[in-house]
Enzyme design. Structure first.
Site, PDB file in Angstrom:
ATOM      1  N   TYR A   9      52.168  81.384   3.645  1.00 40.28           N
ATOM      2  CA  TYR A   9      51.172  81.934   4.569  1.00 40.28           C
ATOM      3  C   TYR A   9      51.318  81.293   5.943  1.00 40.28           C
ATOM      4  O   TYR A   9      51.470  80.073   6.038  1.00 40.28           O
ATOM      5  CB  TYR A   9      49.753  81.630   4.053  1.00 40.28           C
ATOM      6  CG  TYR A   9      49.340  82.509   2.898  1.00 40.28           C
ATOM      7  CD1 TYR A   9      48.642  83.687   3.122  1.00 40.28           C
ATOM      8  CD2 TYR A   9      49.659  82.162   1.589  1.00 40.28           C
ATOM      9  CE1 TYR A   9      48.263  84.508   2.063  1.00 40.28           C
ATOM     10  CE2 TYR A   9      49.285  82.976   0.520  1.00 40.28           C
ATOM     11  CZ  TYR A   9      48.592  84.150   0.774  1.00 40.28           C
ATOM     12  OH  TYR A   9      48.220  84.959  -0.277  1.00 40.28           O
ATOM     13  N   CYS A  10      51.242  82.123   6.994  1.00 32.93           N
ATOM     14  CA  CYS A  10      51.245  81.622   8.378  1.00 32.93           C
ATOM     15  C   CYS A  10      50.018  82.162   9.098  1.00 32.93           C
ATOM     16  O   CYS A  10      49.658  83.325   8.908  1.00 32.93           O
ATOM     17  CB  CYS A  10      52.417  82.159   9.180  1.00 32.93           C
ATOM     18  SG  CYS A  10      54.018  81.894   8.491  1.00 32.93           S
ATOM     19  N   PHE A  11      49.447  81.339   9.965  1.00 35.65           N
ATOM     20  CA  PHE A  11      48.231  81.735  10.692  1.00 35.65           C
ATOM     21  C   PHE A  11      48.327  81.395  12.165  1.00 35.65           C
ATOM     22  O   PHE A  11      48.949  80.406  12.532  1.00 35.65           O
ATOM     23  CB  PHE A  11      47.015  80.949  10.174  1.00 35.65           C
ATOM     24  CG  PHE A  11      46.744  81.140   8.722  1.00 35.65           C
ATOM     25  CD1 PHE A  11      45.968  82.204   8.278  1.00 35.65           C
ATOM     26  CD2 PHE A  11      47.268  80.258   7.777  1.00 35.65           C
ATOM     27  CE1 PHE A  11      45.698  82.374   6.933  1.00 35.65           C
ATOM     28  CE2 PHE A  11      47.006  80.432   6.422  1.00 35.65           C
ATOM     29  CZ  PHE A  11      46.218  81.499   6.001  1.00 35.65           C
ATOM     30  N   GLU A  94      58.796  84.101   7.219  1.00 33.86           N
ATOM     31  CA  GLU A  94      58.413  84.522   5.868  1.00 33.86           C
ATOM     32  C   GLU A  94      59.573  85.309   5.301  1.00 33.86           C
ATOM     33  O   GLU A  94      60.163  86.138   6.002  1.00 33.86           O
ATOM     34  CB  GLU A  94      57.221  85.504   5.951  1.00 33.86           C
ATOM     35  CG  GLU A  94      55.952  84.896   6.471  1.00 33.86           C
ATOM     36  CD  GLU A  94      55.239  84.068   5.425  1.00 33.86           C
ATOM     37  OE1 GLU A  94      55.612  84.142   4.243  1.00 33.86           O
ATOM     38  OE2 GLU A  94      54.312  83.351   5.808  1.00 33.86           O
ATOM     39  N   ILE A 188      50.128  86.130   8.558  1.00 28.77           N
ATOM     40  CA  ILE A 188      51.219  86.890   7.934  1.00 28.77           C
ATOM     41  C   ILE A 188      51.618  86.201   6.639  1.00 28.77           C
ATOM     42  O   ILE A 188      51.483  84.986   6.498  1.00 28.77           O
ATOM     43  CB  ILE A 188      52.457  87.114   8.848  1.00 28.77           C
ATOM     44  CG1 ILE A 188      53.225  85.825   9.098  1.00 28.77           C
ATOM     45  CG2 ILE A 188      52.066  87.773  10.165  1.00 28.77           C
ATOM     46  CD1 ILE A 188      54.616  86.071   9.656  1.00 28.77           C
TER      47      ILE A 188
END
Length: 415
Positions: A9-11, A94, A188
């Protein structure tokens, strides 16, 4: 059916969702459970005309000047899962699966493109341009894992962030689309997320999908609908709700809390995958303040601590979070690759293994140790908060040993 992509997970959070003019970026890197990630720094450098750079699988042309970068990376490869450069650009990738099978033949890995974007781009947009140009020229492909028995190939998505804006870049082969973000919260994960808001794209993208019969102009062009396998493009982001719940107060601490959350699935700890490393970066929109990048360098953020790094000249290197180097004897560099797996554990990783066994065998002692560690982390966060709120300019000498000292203190507590 293609292998599932690891659920990283990326924020990113922009004002008004984040605190006081800060852009906050974070990523949990979900990878095979036993893989070691190291944290490495490379100084800015100039390169002779015509020189080459050896990426994980292929060699490409080097550029005249590369920026200083700090990277969190699986220690067998050249690129990175995530990192930052001296200009306040952060990139994370990702692995994604699309309706086009990813190429197993060796080319650039998505992780190589993370590092190349950081080394060559002084803004988020420049890093995006670098990545898509290299994708066009060299393609993406090759094994994502250090696994001699089978090839795991994926397409790539990227979150590219600087002090002013972020870009979500999603790719399939050499084709790509990107969306620009300047406010609110975005997440994402390991599936495509771009829909009809596309701010930049491969010039041949629409012709290509028409020629494949995947889209016929009767409907708005929706990138994830066109490129996903059936029903794969569902809203992936359980973590986004946790961030949005914070109102306008997303800070480094908030992002760390979200990355530690196992119930939401953001902190992955499953049979095949583990969050093997994490990063949180705080990018003040006011360029007179430094960016702060926090790395764990160890698996499972709920049992690790985030240690701050700030770019200054002559920053002190930290061998204790670097894996041993095997040079040309590395099984990842020999063909056929990965015929054996060397011990890549660094000193901090080994100390963490000991602490983990303590947590499991003696809960009281383990909990006590964890409280001490979190207190140490809190001191680091408060010291950084101070740097980001004071009026005088930061003296580089004050932070040249910052990351080194934090790792050192952490190791002392384990001893």
């Amino acid at each position: 059916r293609m292998a599932a992509a690891p659920p990283s997970y990326c924020f990113v959070a922009f004002p008004p969702c984040s605190k006081d003019g800060l852009v906050v970026f974070g990523k949990n890197s979900a990878r095979p459970r036993d893989e070691v990630q190291e944290v490495v720094y490379f100084a800015a450098a100039t390169h002779d005309p015509g020189s080459k750079v050896e990426c994980t699988y292929i060699e490409i042309e080097q550029v005249p000047k590369t920026h200083a970068v700090v990277l969190s990376r699986p220690s067998w490869l050249w690129g990175a899962e995530m990192g930052a450069n001296e200009h306040g650009v952060c990139v994370a990738n990702e692995a994604v699966v699309t309706r086009e099978p990813a190429s197993e033949s060796e080319a650039l890995l998505g992780m190589d493109l993370v590092r190349l974007g950081l080394e060559r781009g002084a803004t988020a947009r420049e890093a995006l341009d670098v990545i898509v140009a290299l994708l066009e020229e060299h393609g993406q492909g090759g094994n994502y894992y250090e696994d001699g028995s089978s090839c795991h190939a994926f397409q790539s998505a990227f979150l590219i962030v600087d002090r002013n804006e972020a870009w979500i870049l999603e790719t399939s082969g050499k084709y790509w689309a990107a969306e620009k973000i300047t406010e609110g919260v975005k997440c994402i994960c390991n599936q495509l997320s771009l829909t009809t808001k596309i701010d930049a794209e491969h010039p041949e993208l629409r012709n290509y999908v028409r020629s494949q019969g995947w889209w016929n102009e009767d409907t708005d062009f929706n990138f994830s609908e066109v490129f996903s396998l059936a029903d794969d493009h569902l809203a992936c982001c359980s973590g986004r709700e946790s961030l949005e719940k914070q109102g306008g107060d997303v800070s480094a601490q908030t992002m760390i809390d979200v990355l530690r959350d196992k119930d939401s699935g953001v902190c992955v700890d499953s049979e095949s995958f583990l969050t093997t490393a994490s990063i949180v970066s705080v990018l003040p929109q006011d360029p007179s303040f430094p960016c702060v990048h926090y790395f764990t360098g160890t698996p499972d953020p709920s049992r690790s601590i985030f240690k701050p790094f700030i770019f200054v000249d002559d920053v002190k290197l930290v061998p204790k979070v670097q894996s041993p180097s095997f040079g040309d004897d590395d099984p990842a560099k020999k063909i056929p690759r990965f015929q054996e797996k060397p011990d890549r554990r660094h000193e901090l990783y080994k100390a963490h293994e000991w602490a983990r066994s303590l947590l499991e065998s003696d809960q009281d002692k383990g909990q006590k140790l964890m409280r001490i560690m979190l207190d140490l982390e809190k001191q680091g966060l408060e010291a950084m908060e101070d740097i980001l709120t004071r009026t005088e300019i930061l003296d580089p000498a004050e932070v040249v040993d910052l990351f080194y000292d934090c790792v050192d203190t952490e190791l002392k507590f384990f001893k």
